[in-house]
Design a protein around this motif. Sequence first.
Motif, PDB file in Angstrom:
ATOM      1  N   VAL A 255       0.745  -1.073   0.016  1.00 38.59           N
ATOM      2  CA  VAL A 255      -0.067  -0.016   0.108  1.00 38.59           C
ATOM      3  C   VAL A 255       0.998   1.176   0.053  1.00 38.59           C
ATOM      4  N   ALA A 256       1.766   1.156   0.904  1.00 37.11           N
ATOM      5  CA  ALA A 256       2.870   2.185   0.714  1.00 37.11           C
ATOM      6  C   ALA A 256       3.554   2.759  -0.401  1.00 37.11           C
ATOM      7  N   MET A 257       3.793   1.440  -1.091  1.00 36.80           N
ATOM      8  CA  MET A 257       4.656   1.702  -2.455  1.00 36.80           C
ATOM      9  C   MET A 257       3.439   2.156  -3.438  1.00 36.80           C
ATOM     10  N   ALA A 258       2.212   1.869  -3.173  1.00 36.05           N
ATOM     11  CA  ALA A 258       1.135   1.943  -4.454  1.00 36.05           C
ATOM     12  C   ALA A 258       0.999   3.371  -4.486  1.00 36.05           C
ATOM     13  N   ILE A 259       1.020   4.183  -3.170  1.00 35.43           N
ATOM     14  CA  ILE A 259       0.704   5.687  -3.261  1.00 35.43           C
ATOM     15  C   ILE A 259       1.711   6.470  -3.303  1.00 35.43           C
ATOM     16  N   ASN A 260       3.070   5.809  -3.295  1.00 34.54           N
ATOM     17  CA  ASN A 260       4.323   6.493  -3.400  1.00 34.54           C
ATOM     18  C   ASN A 260       4.627   6.964  -5.021  1.00 34.54           C
ATOM     19  N   PRO A 261       4.276   8.380  -5.315  1.00 35.81           N
ATOM     20  CA  PRO A 261       4.358   8.635  -6.747  1.00 35.81           C
ATOM     21  C   PRO A 261       5.728   8.460  -7.345  1.00 35.81           C
ATOM     22  N   LEU A 262       6.969   8.087  -6.980  1.00 36.38           N
ATOM     23  CA  LEU A 262       8.161   7.800  -7.266  1.00 36.38           C
ATOM     24  C   LEU A 262       8.149   6.362  -7.881  1.00 36.38           C
ATOM     25  N   THR A 263       7.234   5.449  -7.406  1.00 37.38           N
ATOM     26  CA  THR A 263       7.102   4.129  -7.666  1.00 37.38           C
ATOM     27  C   THR A 263       6.859   4.163  -9.168  1.00 37.38           C
ATOM     28  N   TYR A 264       5.873   5.028  -9.607  1.00 33.63           N
ATOM     29  CA  TYR A 264       5.551   5.185 -10.977  1.00 33.63           C
ATOM     30  C   TYR A 264       6.628   5.681 -12.130  1.00 33.63           C
ATOM     31  N   GLY A 265       7.528   6.507 -11.333  1.00 39.10           N
ATOM     32  CA  GLY A 265       8.481   6.937 -12.190  1.00 39.10           C
ATOM     33  C   GLY A 265       9.428   5.864 -12.577  1.00 39.10           C
ATOM     34  N   VAL A 266       9.863   5.153 -11.354  1.00 47.84           N
ATOM     35  CA  VAL A 266      10.955   3.816 -11.527  1.00 47.84           C
ATOM     36  C   VAL A 266      10.419   3.088 -12.413  1.00 47.84           C
ATOM     37  N   ALA A 267       8.803   2.655 -12.339  1.00 47.57           N
ATOM     38  CA  ALA A 267       8.130   1.771 -13.312  1.00 47.57           C
ATOM     39  C   ALA A 267       8.384   2.149 -14.578  1.00 47.57           C
ATOM     40  N   ALA A 268       7.880   3.425 -14.990  1.00 44.75           N
ATOM     41  CA  ALA A 268       8.198   3.992 -16.151  1.00 44.75           C
ATOM     42  C   ALA A 268       9.468   3.907 -16.636  1.00 44.75           C
ATOM     43  N   LEU A 269      10.401   3.980 -16.053  1.00 51.43           N
ATOM     44  CA  LEU A 269      11.965   3.864 -16.697  1.00 51.43           C
ATOM     45  C   LEU A 269      11.983   2.374 -16.695  1.00 51.43           C
ATOM     46  N   ARG A 270      11.579   1.480 -16.077  1.00 53.11           N
ATOM     47  CA  ARG A 270      11.469   0.059 -16.454  1.00 53.11           C
ATOM     48  C   ARG A 270      10.964  -0.455 -17.623  1.00 53.11           C
ATOM     49  N   HIS A 271       9.767   0.189 -17.997  1.00 49.38           N
ATOM     50  CA  HIS A 271       9.339   0.145 -19.391  1.00 49.38           C
ATOM     51  C   HIS A 271       9.775   0.621 -20.373  1.00 49.38           C
ATOM     52  N   GLY A 272      10.703   1.682 -20.385  1.00 49.27           N
ATOM     53  CA  GLY A 272      11.430   2.165 -21.355  1.00 49.27           C
ATOM     54  C   GLY A 272      12.513   1.168 -21.651  1.00 49.27           C
ATOM     55  N   LEU A 273      13.325   0.950 -20.581  1.00 46.23           N
ATOM     56  CA  LEU A 273      14.560  -0.133 -20.628  1.00 46.23           C
ATOM     57  C   LEU A 273      14.158  -1.407 -20.980  1.00 46.23           C
ATOM     58  N   ALA A 274      13.177  -1.931 -20.570  1.00 48.23           N
ATOM     59  CA  ALA A 274      12.691  -3.218 -20.867  1.00 48.23           C
ATOM     60  C   ALA A 274      11.312  -3.415 -21.021  1.00 48.23           C
ATOM     61  N   PRO A 275      10.597  -3.014 -22.312  1.00 49.66           N
ATOM     62  CA  PRO A 275       9.540  -3.166 -22.738  1.00 49.66           C
ATOM     63  C   PRO A 275       8.800  -4.605 -22.274  1.00 49.66           C
ATOM     64  N   GLY A 276       7.515  -4.645 -21.860  1.00 46.96           N
ATOM     65  CA  GLY A 276       7.212  -5.913 -21.673  1.00 46.96           C
ATOM     66  C   GLY A 276       7.520  -6.424 -20.362  1.00 46.96           C
ATOM     67  N   SER A 277       8.119  -5.643 -19.515  1.00 47.18           N
ATOM     68  CA  SER A 277       8.241  -6.305 -17.991  1.00 47.18           C
ATOM     69  C   SER A 277       7.217  -6.353 -17.425  1.00 47.18           C
ATOM     70  N   GLU A 278       7.045  -7.422 -16.794  1.00 47.90           N
ATOM     71  CA  GLU A 278       5.462  -7.999 -15.857  1.00 47.90           C
ATOM     72  C   GLU A 278       5.576  -7.548 -14.609  1.00 47.90           C
ATOM     73  N   GLY A 279       4.871  -7.653 -13.920  1.00 44.52           N
ATOM     74  CA  GLY A 279       4.503  -7.209 -12.376  1.00 44.52           C
ATOM     75  C   GLY A 279       4.517  -5.640 -12.120  1.00 44.52           C
ATOM     76  N   LEU A 280       4.372  -4.712 -13.296  1.00 43.09           N
ATOM     77  CA  LEU A 280       4.321  -3.331 -13.258  1.00 43.09           C
ATOM     78  C   LEU A 280       2.997  -2.787 -13.634  1.00 43.09           C
ATOM     79  N   PRO A 281       2.842  -1.523 -13.111  1.00 43.98           N
ATOM     80  CA  PRO A 281       1.591  -0.882 -13.470  1.00 43.98           C
ATOM     81  C   PRO A 281       1.671  -0.720 -15.026  1.00 43.98           C
ATOM     82  N   SER A 282       0.662  -0.413 -15.617  1.00 42.81           N
ATOM     83  CA  SER A 282       0.754  -0.024 -16.969  1.00 42.81           C
ATOM     84  C   SER A 282       1.273   1.113 -17.442  1.00 42.81           C
TER      85      SER A 282
END
Length: 268
Positions: A198-225
Motif C-alpha cells: 500500500v505504501a509503495m502504491a501511493i508513492n508517486p516515485l514508484t511510477y517514475g521507476v516503473a516508467a523507466l523500467r518500461h522504457g529500458l525493458a518493454p514488456g516487463s511484468e508485474g508493473l503498473p501499465s
Amino acid sequence: MNAAGALARREIVRFFRQPSRVVGAVLPPIMAWVLIGSGFGSSFRAPGAAAASSSYFAYFFPGTVVLVVLFASIFSTISVIEDRREGFLQAVLVSPARPSEIVLGKVAGGTVLGFLQGGVLLLLVPVLGLPWRSSAFLGAIGIVLVVSFALTGLGFTIAWSLESTQGFHAIMNLFLIPMWLLSGAFFPMAGAPRWLQVAMAINPLTYGVAALRHGLAPGSEGLPSTELTLAVTFGFALLTFASSLLVVSRNPTGPARRALKKKKGPAS
C-alpha cells in the motif's frame, strides 16, 4: 524568462566548478549498484522475468538512475539555503524578478543537472549488456527528464522553508531516501507485506521507476501499465512545481528576512 535563465545557468556553472559534487552525486549510487547487485545477484529473480533478464544488476539499474537524479536534485536545491545564508537570495528577492521566475530558474537548473547525470548513466546500458530496446530508449531518457523535474521541484519546496543545511539533510534522511526505497527501485512490490504494498502504491516515485523500467525493458511484468506510470509521473512533476510556486508566493521573503535578522543581530 531572462531572470529564470540566468538563475538556471548559475546553477549549472556552479556545479561544474565543484567537481566534488559530481563525484558525490554519481559515485555513491554506482557503488551501491555494484555492491548490492553483486550481493543479491545469485539469489534474486524478478517476478515474471525471463532468466536472461532477471539478474539483480538489471533490476536495480533503473533504481540506481533514479537515485542519481535524487542526489542531484538534493545537492542542487541545497543551494537555496546556501544562497540565503550568503545574501544572494535576498538580492534576488528585491530585484524586479518575479517569484515565479525564481522558482523556474532554480528548478530548471536542478532539472538539467539531474538529467545530465542520469542520462549519462543511461548511456552505459548497451555497454553493460543490460536488456534494452532502442525504440524505447528515447522514452526512458524523457522519463529521466520528467523525474528530475519532479524531484527538483520537491527538493525546492522543502528547502525554501528551511534555514539550515542540517535541517535539510534530516528531512532527506527521513523522507526522500525512504521515498526512494519504497519506489520499487530496491525490491519489487510483489511479495512484500500488504502494508508495504500500500505504501509503495501511493508513492508517486514508484511510477517514475516503473516508467523507466518500461522504457529500458518493454514488456516487463508485474508493473503498473505504461499509461498509468506516465500519467502519475507527469502529474507528480506538475504537482511539485505547483507546490514550489505556492510556497514562494505565500512566503516570498520570510525565510530571507529571518536569516538577515540573524546575520545583523539585535539592534543597538
